[in-house]
Design a protein around this motif. Structure first.
Motif, short mmCIF file in Angstrom:
data_model
loop_
_atom_site.label_atom_id
_atom_site.label_comp_id
_atom_site.label_asym_id
_atom_site.label_seq_id
_atom_site.Cartn_x
_atom_site.Cartn_y
_atom_site.Cartn_z
N VAL A 15 0.84 -1.28 0.10
CA VAL A 15 0.11 -0.03 0.24
C VAL A 15 0.86 1.22 -0.07
N ALA A 16 1.82 1.26 0.78
CA ALA A 16 2.96 2.24 1.01
C ALA A 16 3.48 2.75 -0.28
N VAL A 17 4.20 1.73 -1.13
CA VAL A 17 4.95 1.77 -2.28
C VAL A 17 3.88 2.34 -3.40
N VAL A 18 2.79 1.64 -3.67
CA VAL A 18 1.77 2.03 -4.71
C VAL A 18 1.13 3.29 -4.49
N MET A 19 1.02 3.94 -3.20
CA MET A 19 0.62 4.99 -2.97
C MET A 19 1.49 6.00 -3.03
N GLY A 20 2.64 5.70 -2.76
CA GLY A 20 3.82 6.62 -2.73
C GLY A 20 4.12 6.89 -4.31
N VAL A 21 4.29 6.05 -5.02
CA VAL A 21 4.58 6.20 -6.48
C VAL A 21 3.32 6.83 -7.03
N GLY A 22 2.07 6.63 -6.73
CA GLY A 22 1.17 7.34 -7.34
C GLY A 22 1.05 8.75 -7.00
N ASN A 25 4.20 10.45 -8.91
CA ASN A 25 3.83 10.72 -10.25
C ASN A 25 2.86 11.94 -10.49
N LEU A 26 1.81 12.20 -9.61
CA LEU A 26 0.98 13.39 -9.66
C LEU A 26 1.84 14.58 -9.62
N ILE A 27 2.78 14.53 -8.66
CA ILE A 27 3.43 15.65 -8.49
C ILE A 27 4.55 15.96 -9.67
N SER A 28 4.88 14.75 -10.32
CA SER A 28 5.92 15.06 -11.40
C SER A 28 5.12 15.50 -12.53
N PHE A 29 3.84 15.13 -12.78
CA PHE A 29 3.05 15.72 -13.88
C PHE A 29 2.89 17.35 -13.69
N ARG A 30 2.88 17.71 -12.60
CA ARG A 30 2.62 19.27 -12.27
C ARG A 30 3.82 19.80 -12.40
N VAL A 31 5.12 19.23 -11.78
CA VAL A 31 6.42 19.86 -12.21
C VAL A 31 6.90 19.87 -13.62
N GLN A 32 6.13 18.70 -14.40
CA GLN A 32 6.73 18.89 -15.86
C GLN A 32 6.03 19.95 -16.53
N ARG A 33 4.86 20.18 -16.18
CA ARG A 33 4.03 21.40 -16.95
C ARG A 33 5.06 22.61 -17.04
N LYS A 41 12.03 16.20 -20.23
CA LYS A 41 12.00 14.84 -20.73
C LYS A 41 12.83 14.14 -19.68
N GLY A 42 13.68 14.70 -18.81
CA GLY A 42 14.14 13.76 -17.57
C GLY A 42 13.09 13.49 -16.50
N VAL A 43 12.13 14.45 -16.17
CA VAL A 43 10.85 14.24 -15.26
C VAL A 43 10.18 12.87 -15.91
N LYS A 119 -3.35 11.18 -17.01
CA LYS A 119 -3.59 11.88 -15.88
C LYS A 119 -5.07 11.84 -14.87
N LEU A 120 -6.16 11.63 -15.66
CA LEU A 120 -7.40 11.65 -15.26
C LEU A 120 -7.45 10.22 -14.23
N LEU A 121 -7.00 9.11 -15.09
CA LEU A 121 -7.06 7.93 -14.57
C LEU A 121 -6.12 7.63 -12.97
N ALA A 122 -4.96 8.51 -13.26
CA ALA A 122 -3.90 8.48 -12.10
C ALA A 122 -4.76 9.10 -10.94
N HIS A 123 -5.35 10.43 -11.20
CA HIS A 123 -6.05 10.81 -9.97
C HIS A 123 -7.27 10.14 -9.30
N VAL A 124 -7.95 9.62 -10.25
CA VAL A 124 -9.24 8.56 -9.95
C VAL A 124 -8.58 7.28 -9.08
#
Ligand code: HEM
Length: 142
Positions: A15-22, A25-33, A41-43, A119-124
């Motif tokens: 649970v910790a790994v899956v939610m941590g990665v999830g 990744n949402l934060i990385s979408f925001r940073v990449q914007r 590309k690095g992000v 991104k939508l599926l990642a949030h849901v």
């Protein structure tokens, strides 16, 4: 260590790994914007490197959960929160699988039109996992 303890450790660690990665990744979408070129590309590459971890630990999470359920002799006698949990798990898992299919397609053809769906599926998915976590504690930690 009992089998129950071993399964619960595996379950909660996953649970910790899956939610941590999830969430990362949402934060990385925001940073990449806010980035372009090599930095963007690095992000994206860093996010791609997390895929194998979520794939493995999603499987371990479900397998350990089913093991815990089997050990209890099934869902008989469990309260309504357990059923809320399993509904949230179904949403989480369906979104995770759909997202993985779109990510594989995106990595294959770099079709940027797939990103809004990913991104939508990642949030849901992360919302489903959050509801599963809260309802699991309400179901089991009396
Ligand atoms: C097929 C999927 C799953 C099944 C069958 C399942 C089943 C179970 C079972 C039977 C327990 C009780 C363990 C015990 O006897 O103490 C448990 C505990 C727990 N599960 Fe799951 N689970 C699944 C997925 C998930 C997911 C996706 C999450 C959260 C993202 C989650 C979070 C938890 C938590 C936090 C506990 C500990 C509750 C506590 O003792 O306070 N589970 N799970």
């Amino acid at each position: 260590m009992s089998l129950h303890q071993a399964l619960l450790i595996l379950h909660l660690f996953s649970v910790a790994v899956v939610m941590g990665v999830g969430i990362s990744n949402l934060i990385s979408f925001r940073v990449q914007r806010k980035l372009e070129g090599e930095a963007a590309k690095g992000v994206a590459k860093a996010r791609e490197a997390t895929l194998i971890y979520s794939d493995i630990f999603v499987m371990v999470l479900v397998a350990a959960g089913l093991g815990l359920l089997w050990q209890r002799g099934g869902a008989g006698g469990l309260n309504a929160w357990f059923h809320v949990k399993m509904a949230a798990v179904a949403v989480w898992l369906a979104c995770f699988v759909a997202m993985r299919i779109f990510i594989a397609r995106f990595l294959h053809n770099q079709d940027a039109a797939l990103m809004p769906r990913i991104k939508l599926l990642a949030h849901v998915a992360i919302t489903g996992a959050m509801v599963a976590l809260v309802s699991a504690v309400l179901a089991f930690a009396g």
